[in-house]
Design a protein around this motif. Structure first.
Motif, mmCIF file in Angstrom:
data_model
loop_
_atom_site.group_PDB
_atom_site.id
_atom_site.type_symbol
_atom_site.label_atom_id
_atom_site.label_comp_id
_atom_site.label_asym_id
_atom_site.label_seq_id
_atom_site.Cartn_x
_atom_site.Cartn_y
_atom_site.Cartn_z
ATOM 1 N N THR A 44 -3.933 -5.143 12.441
ATOM 2 C CA THR A 44 -4.860 -6.126 11.880
ATOM 3 C C THR A 44 -6.252 -5.526 11.822
ATOM 4 O OG1 THR A 44 -3.585 -7.948 12.849
ATOM 5 C CG2 THR A 44 -5.809 -8.453 12.106
ATOM 6 N N TYR A 79 -1.476 -5.994 8.240
ATOM 7 C CA TYR A 79 -0.300 -5.169 7.930
ATOM 8 C C TYR A 79 0.889 -5.693 8.728
ATOM 9 C CZ TYR A 79 -3.328 -1.723 5.667
ATOM 10 O OH TYR A 79 -4.215 -1.089 4.830
ATOM 11 N N PHE A 133 -3.874 -9.808 2.473
ATOM 12 C CA PHE A 133 -5.302 -9.523 2.405
ATOM 13 C C PHE A 133 -6.040 -10.814 2.104
ATOM 14 C CE2 PHE A 133 -8.745 -8.395 -0.770
ATOM 15 C CZ PHE A 133 -9.667 -7.981 0.171
ATOM 16 N N GLN A 144 0.840 -1.188 0.000
ATOM 17 C CA GLN A 144 0.000 0.000 0.000
ATOM 18 C C GLN A 144 0.879 1.242 0.000
ATOM 19 O OE1 GLN A 144 -3.176 0.110 2.870
ATOM 20 N NE2 GLN A 144 -3.290 2.337 2.852
ATOM 21 N N ALA A 148 -13.619 -1.415 0.697
ATOM 22 C CA ALA A 148 -13.643 -2.711 1.369
ATOM 23 C C ALA A 148 -14.976 -3.411 1.154
ATOM 24 C CB ALA A 148 -13.365 -2.542 2.864
ATOM 25 N N PHE A 194 -7.250 -7.677 6.707
ATOM 26 C CA PHE A 194 -6.012 -7.022 6.288
ATOM 27 C C PHE A 194 -5.012 -7.200 7.421
ATOM 28 C CE2 PHE A 194 -8.781 -4.695 3.388
ATOM 29 C CZ PHE A 194 -7.975 -4.535 2.262
ATOM 30 N N LEU A 201 -3.273 0.185 -3.550
ATOM 31 C CA LEU A 201 -2.953 -1.174 -3.134
ATOM 32 C C LEU A 201 -2.564 -1.968 -4.375
ATOM 33 C CD1 LEU A 201 -5.944 -1.842 -0.734
ATOM 34 C CD2 LEU A 201 -3.568 -1.869 -0.034
#
Length: 202
Positions: free
Chosen positions: A77, A70, A58, A41, A109, A68, A173
């Motif tokens: 999260t 990270y 993801f 991202q 999303a 997600f 993304l």
């Protein structure tokens, strides 16, 4: 848009390619029930001067379940379990939660995890750029948290999502190794508040 050297032939080919991106987005939302990928991202400030990069994984399972994770440069999260969206920040030892209907709406999303595509977004051709075909998805509600979204496909494979929020900040993304139709355990979309973490419910 590519310059048209042979107007009739190239215009027809270009129109067909752009239409395919919109059809790819419709097919993705309609047919792909589960998926996972690695992502990077990149968030760019409205003036283009500052960029922040993060990465992670993801996963989604329609309807209304996604995760997600990270991993770099900081862990975070985000889990949607079908009822709520949970955000866990380990560094702050903090968890926030919000009802799914309030947190998503006509958001990127929601689109990726099974939102109402035609009801929430106006779709149009986004052209060809960077080796991808793009579909533009503009929210029907004008006062939402973001102005526009583009979804990029490489053939029929989801490759990228680019979002411009209401402040002009751009988030992109880029997905790697996208796998569609994979078996994902149900517990990937459950969240348990860690012991001792502060919980903020909205």
């Amino acid at each position: 848009m590519k310059k048209l050297l042979i107007a009739a032939a190239l215009a027809a080919a270009n129109t067909l390619a752009q239409a395919d991106a919109v059809q790819s987005l419709r097919a993705f939302v309609r047919d792909v029930k589960t998926g996972r990928a690695e992502f990077t991202q990149t968030v760019t400030s409205p003036d283009g001067a500052r960029k922040k990069t993060s990465s992670g994984r993801f996963e989604f399972s329609r309807p209304d379940r996604f995760r997600f994770g990270y991993e770099k440069p900081f862990q975070q999260t985000i889990v949607a379990d079908g009822q709520k969206v949970w955000i866990h920040d380990p560094d702050l030892n903090q968890v926030s939660s919000r009802r799914l209907s309030q947190a998503l709406g006509a958001t990127p999303a929601a689109l990726l995890a099974g939102g109402s595509l035609e009801a929430d977004f106006v779709l149009s051709d986004g052209g060809s750029q960077g080796g991808l075909q793009w579909a533009q998805a503009t929210p029907r509600t004008p006062d939402g948290p973001f102005k526009s979204m583009k979804v990029g496909f490489r053939g029929s494979e989801l490759a990228a999502v680019e979002i411009v929020d209401s402040f002009g900040q751009r988030s992109r993304l880029d997905f790697r190794g996208f796998e569609a139709g994979v078996a994902l355990p149900a517990d990937r979309f459950r969240f348990t508040v860690p012991a001792g973490a502060d919980l903020l419910e909205q």
